[in-house]
Design a protein around this motif. Structure first.
Motif, PDB file in Angstrom:
ATOM      1  N   THR A 155      13.585 128.985  34.369  1.00 36.39           N
ATOM      2  CA  THR A 155      12.558 129.548  35.522  1.00 36.39           C
ATOM      3  C   THR A 155      11.350 128.543  34.255  1.00 36.39           C
ATOM      4  OG1 THR A 155      12.665 131.229  35.347  1.00 36.39           O
ATOM      5  CG2 THR A 155      13.975 130.897  37.074  1.00 36.39           C
ATOM      6  N   GLY A 156      11.540 129.188  33.364  1.00 33.93           N
ATOM      7  CA  GLY A 156      10.212 128.905  32.960  1.00 33.93           C
ATOM      8  C   GLY A 156       9.621 130.596  32.327  1.00 33.93           C
ATOM      9  N   ALA A 157      10.904 131.557  32.321  1.00 31.03           N
ATOM     10  CA  ALA A 157      10.202 132.366  32.625  1.00 31.03           C
ATOM     11  C   ALA A 157      11.757 133.346  32.026  1.00 31.03           C
ATOM     12  CB  ALA A 157       9.722 133.186  33.403  1.00 31.03           C
ATOM     13  N   PRO A 158      12.093 134.582  31.799  1.00 29.77           N
ATOM     14  CA  PRO A 158      13.028 134.778  30.873  1.00 29.77           C
ATOM     15  C   PRO A 158      13.533 135.188  32.255  1.00 29.77           C
ATOM     16  CG  PRO A 158      11.346 136.424  30.157  1.00 29.77           C
ATOM     17  CD  PRO A 158      10.493 135.316  31.330  1.00 29.77           C
ATOM     18  N   PRO A 159      14.796 135.662  31.912  1.00 27.73           N
ATOM     19  CA  PRO A 159      15.800 135.170  32.807  1.00 27.73           C
ATOM     20  C   PRO A 159      15.783 136.358  33.463  1.00 27.73           C
ATOM     21  CG  PRO A 159      17.072 135.348  30.825  1.00 27.73           C
ATOM     22  CD  PRO A 159      15.378 134.834  30.398  1.00 27.73           C
ATOM     23  N   GLN A 160      15.592 136.380  35.568  1.00 26.46           N
ATOM     24  CA  GLN A 160      16.018 137.236  36.132  1.00 26.46           C
ATOM     25  C   GLN A 160      17.532 137.815  36.465  1.00 26.46           C
ATOM     26  OE1 GLN A 160      13.331 134.196  38.362  1.00 26.46           O
ATOM     27  NE2 GLN A 160      11.772 136.246  38.227  1.00 26.46           N
ATOM     28  N   LEU A 161      17.154 138.817  37.455  1.00 27.66           N
ATOM     29  CA  LEU A 161      18.503 139.664  38.180  1.00 27.66           C
ATOM     30  C   LEU A 161      18.223 139.128  39.652  1.00 27.66           C
ATOM     31  CD1 LEU A 161      19.986 142.109  35.298  1.00 27.66           C
ATOM     32  CD2 LEU A 161      20.046 140.196  35.698  1.00 27.66           C
ATOM     33  N   GLY A 162      19.263 139.626  40.401  1.00 25.70           N
ATOM     34  CA  GLY A 162      18.730 139.790  42.157  1.00 25.70           C
ATOM     35  C   GLY A 162      19.905 139.757  42.242  1.00 25.70           C
ATOM     36  N   PHE A 163      20.057 139.688  43.390  1.00 26.35           N
ATOM     37  CA  PHE A 163      21.232 139.634  44.466  1.00 26.35           C
ATOM     38  C   PHE A 163      21.812 138.685  45.420  1.00 26.35           C
ATOM     39  CE2 PHE A 163      21.194 144.379  43.679  1.00 26.35           C
ATOM     40  CZ  PHE A 163      21.978 144.704  43.028  1.00 26.35           C
ATOM     41  N   CYS A 164      20.861 137.727  45.870  1.00 23.40           N
ATOM     42  CA  CYS A 164      20.790 136.749  46.585  1.00 23.40           C
ATOM     43  C   CYS A 164      19.799 135.463  46.400  1.00 23.40           C
ATOM     44  CB  CYS A 164      20.693 137.324  48.046  1.00 23.40           C
ATOM     45  SG  CYS A 164      21.178 135.780  49.679  1.00 23.40           S
ATOM     46  N   LEU A 165      19.739 134.778  46.362  1.00 26.61           N
ATOM     47  CA  LEU A 165      19.393 133.256  45.560  1.00 26.61           C
ATOM     48  C   LEU A 165      19.596 132.158  47.305  1.00 26.61           C
ATOM     49  CD1 LEU A 165      17.972 131.531  42.792  1.00 26.61           C
ATOM     50  CD2 LEU A 165      19.635 130.084  44.733  1.00 26.61           C
ATOM     51  N   GLY A 166      17.959 131.624  47.524  1.00 28.22           N
ATOM     52  CA  GLY A 166      18.671 130.802  48.534  1.00 28.22           C
ATOM     53  C   GLY A 166      17.542 129.516  48.276  1.00 28.22           C
ATOM     54  N   MET A 167      17.416 128.456  49.226  1.00 31.19           N
ATOM     55  CA  MET A 167      17.635 127.072  48.804  1.00 31.19           C
ATOM     56  C   MET A 167      16.964 126.477  50.311  1.00 31.19           C
ATOM     57  SD  MET A 167      17.839 125.849  45.353  1.00 31.19           S
ATOM     58  CE  MET A 167      16.236 124.942  44.938  1.00 31.19           C
ATOM     59  N   GLY A 168      15.549 125.408  50.481  1.00 26.86           N
ATOM     60  CA  GLY A 168      15.421 125.171  51.659  1.00 26.86           C
ATOM     61  C   GLY A 168      14.867 125.767  53.190  1.00 26.86           C
ATOM     62  N   ALA A 169      15.687 125.896  54.076  1.00 24.86           N
ATOM     63  CA  ALA A 169      15.047 126.317  54.905  1.00 24.86           C
ATOM     64  C   ALA A 169      15.171 127.831  55.081  1.00 24.86           C
ATOM     65  CB  ALA A 169      15.808 125.938  56.437  1.00 24.86           C
ATOM     66  N   ILE A 170      15.657 128.480  53.542  1.00 24.84           N
ATOM     67  CA  ILE A 170      15.884 130.393  53.100  1.00 24.84           C
ATOM     68  C   ILE A 170      14.440 130.187  53.344  1.00 24.84           C
ATOM     69  CG2 ILE A 170      16.694 131.607  51.862  1.00 24.84           C
ATOM     70  CD1 ILE A 170      18.682 130.373  53.786  1.00 24.84           C
TER      71      ILE A 170
END
Length: 336
Positions: A155-170
């Motif tokens: 992402t051009g930044a350090p790695p990130q942690l999370g539980f849910c990634l969304g694209m588009g209509a999200i």
């Protein structure tokens, strides 16, 4: 969203003659539920000098707060806030830990949206019930479960942690929620549910803002899928907001992926089955629906994305999502 940062130590620290501190709570006092309930719960915690309590008011000093937690041998850490707070706190832990092991993690549902806490805890708990369960775990022997989280890189930044990634209509649904729904006074998961329904209606009616597909190349464990995605979800959760389970991929891989293409067939009629992960008979790849499980997902395309409600733009037009962990998680909904 206001997120953790400035450190305000509430509980006293033990002296050298006392037992060394082992448990801590990191709190975003400005998240939705905390604004209503935290002052009363803070008073209860003031009677627990064995627990370190850190309240944070902005994002600026999140890293010092995390550094202070890792410098102390904290074994149990409760993150009290919404989905965005959990995502940012876990990301800061990843960046600061070095070779140090991470503590056991519990999630307290103190935010506007608490999707991650709901799934991890196995139930939609009240903030007080979750806190009582965590205090019970911090007071004696406790059991943990092993859970993976998403690690998002590129992402051009350090790695990130999370539980849910969304694209588009999200992403568009989240923006709509902030622009329209929150202004109406609707909060918590119901606001997100209204945003999901609005986005689905926009897709069904082919409204450009919701229905125009995002050109993506998606590699799931090196198997390539080219799409114009109405939306894409990658999750380390089984259940999303309001009990939604939009996954039907088979196998035991830790990450779940669901892709709906632009102009997918019978979308409005199939939408209830999509929310419940019931593939038959309409949710087929030929009809524009795809759900898989995987270990590594690569996404190539110029599109914003969200991690747990926080919106980002990749500087490389490519992101890599893999399973980080597993983490030791205290499942608060299982405690009596």
């Amino acid at each position: 969203m206001r997120c953790p940062g400035r450190i305000a130590t509430i509980a006293r620290f033990p002296s050298s003659a006392e037992q060394r501190l082992r448990s801590a709570i990191l709190t975003n006092p400005h998240s939705s539920r905390n604004r209503r309930q935290w002052p009363r719960l803070r008073e209860a915690l003031s009677r627990r000098p064995d627990i370190r309590l850190i309240e944070t008011d902005s994002l600026d000093d999140l890293r010092p707060a995390i550094d202070s937690l890792l410098a102390d041998p904290v074994e149990l850490l409760a993150i009290n806030g919404g989905d965005g707070t959990v995502h940012l706190a876990l990301s800061a832990l990843l960046q600061a830990r070095g070779e140090r092991p991470l503590p056991g993690i519990a999630l307290l549902p103190g935010g506007t949206t608490n999707m991650s806490a709901r799934d991890i805890n196995g139930a939609a708990l009240s903030l007080r019930a979750a806190l009582d369960a965590w205090l019970d775990a911090a007071s004696g022997p406790h059991e943990t479960q092993l859970r993976h989280v998403l690690r998002v890189s590129g992402t051009g930044a350090p790695p990130q942690l999370g539980f849910c990634l969304g694209m588009g209509a999200i992403v568009r649904g989240i923006e709509y929620c902030h622009e329209r729904i929150y202004r109406l006074g609707l909060k918590d998961e119901w606001a997100s549910g209204v945003a999901v329904l609005r986005a689905a209606w926009g897709i069904a009616r082919r409204e450009a803002v919701f229905a125009d597909g995002v050109p993506l190349q998606i590699n799931i464990d090196e198997v390539r899928h080219d799409a114009r995605a109405a939306f894409l979800i990658v999750a380390a959760l089984d259940v999303l907001m309001l009990g939604i389970h939009p996954f039907w991929g088979r196998g035991n891989a830790p990450l779940q992926v669901t892709l709906v293409n632009e102009h997918a067939q019978r979308f409005l009629r199939s939408f209830p089955d999509l929310l419940r992960g019931r593939a038959e008979p309409h949710l087929t790849e030929a009809a524009g629906y795809l759900s898989r499980r995987g270990h590594v997902i690569e996404v190539l395309g110029d599109s914003p994305y969200t991690i747990d409600g926080e919106i980002y733009h990749s500087t490389t037009n490519a992101i890599r999502i893999d399973a980080f962990g597993p983490l030791n998680i205290i499942r608060l909904g299982d405690r009596r």
